[in-house]
Motif scaffolding. Structure first.
Motif, PDB file in Angstrom:
ATOM      1  N   GLN A  30       0.820  -1.215   0.000  1.00  0.00           N
ATOM      2  CA  GLN A  30       0.000   0.000   0.000  1.00  0.00           C
ATOM      3  C   GLN A  30       0.854   1.265   0.000  1.00  0.00           C
ATOM      4  N   MET A  33       1.692   2.503  -3.466  1.00  0.00           N
ATOM      5  CA  MET A  33       0.609   2.931  -4.350  1.00  0.00           C
ATOM      6  C   MET A  33       0.764   4.352  -4.906  1.00  0.00           C
ATOM      7  N   ALA A  35       0.774   5.337  -8.915  1.00  0.00           N
ATOM      8  CA  ALA A  35      -0.164   6.289  -9.520  1.00  0.00           C
ATOM      9  C   ALA A  35       0.571   7.328 -10.346  1.00  0.00           C
ATOM     10  N   LEU A  55      -7.509  10.386 -13.493  1.00  0.00           N
ATOM     11  CA  LEU A  55      -7.712   9.812 -12.164  1.00  0.00           C
ATOM     12  C   LEU A  55      -7.879   8.300 -12.247  1.00  0.00           C
ATOM     13  N   GLY A  56      -8.557   7.829 -13.288  1.00  0.00           N
ATOM     14  CA  GLY A  56      -8.683   6.379 -13.502  1.00  0.00           C
ATOM     15  C   GLY A  56      -7.344   5.728 -13.796  1.00  0.00           C
ATOM     16  N   ALA A  78      -5.481   5.572 -10.525  1.00  0.00           N
ATOM     17  CA  ALA A  78      -6.028   4.511  -9.664  1.00  0.00           C
ATOM     18  C   ALA A  78      -5.580   3.133 -10.144  1.00  0.00           C
ATOM     19  N   ALA A  79      -5.626   2.919 -11.450  1.00  0.00           N
ATOM     20  CA  ALA A  79      -5.188   1.633 -11.995  1.00  0.00           C
ATOM     21  C   ALA A  79      -3.698   1.414 -11.741  1.00  0.00           C
ATOM     22  N   ALA A 101      -1.957   2.671  -9.269  1.00  0.00           N
ATOM     23  CA  ALA A 101      -1.771   2.452  -7.833  1.00  0.00           C
ATOM     24  C   ALA A 101      -2.116   1.014  -7.453  1.00  0.00           C
ATOM     25  N   VAL A 102      -3.256   0.538  -7.898  1.00  0.00           N
ATOM     26  CA  VAL A 102      -3.672  -0.831  -7.573  1.00  0.00           C
ATOM     27  C   VAL A 102      -2.729  -1.848  -8.218  1.00  0.00           C
TER      28      VAL A 102
END
Length: 118
Positions: free
Chosen positions: A55, A58, A62, A90-91, A94-95, A97-98
């Motif tokens: 985590q 992340m 990003a 932002l998507g 997020a992708a 980061a995950v």
């Protein structure tokens, strides 16, 4: 673009990234996902210490994802045209980061094995 189908989206991504890079990213994502599933099945549980470290990676994932897309598409942040562009970025963040969290957790589990307890 009257109809939005799977094949249309696939063609758009191939056009944005180039056919070779796009399919290399797809193969990499599939391999990391399979390795993650293997680790979860092998270990029978989630290591919360590894999860915390994943985590913490992340934000770097990003930023790296946004930077990668800007570099590949030869764009700049000043080219953002409106709210939809911001939502897309932002998507992407997020992708990234995950995906980075999954990659870091999997790499820790596969390559940094702790010695068995006596």
């Amino acid at each position: 673009m009257k109809d939005l189908t799977f094949w249309t989206i696939l063609a758009v991504f191939e056009e944005i990234f180039g056919r070779g890079l796009f399919w290399a990213m797809v193969v990499a994502a599939v391999l990391v996902t399979l390795a993650y599933i293997y680790v979860l099945i092998r270990d029978h549980s989630i290591s919360w210490r590894k999860f915390l470290l994943a985590q913490l990676s992340m934000p770097f994932g990003a930023v790296a994802a946004v930077w990668f897309v800007l570099a590949v598409t030869n764009s700049r942040l000043s080219n953002l045209g409106g709210p939809v562009d911001v939502i897309v970025f932002l998507g992407i963040a997020a992708a990234g980061a995950v995906g980075t969290a999954i990659l870091v957790y999997t790499a820790q589990s596969l390559f940094l094995r702790r010695p068995p307890s006596a």
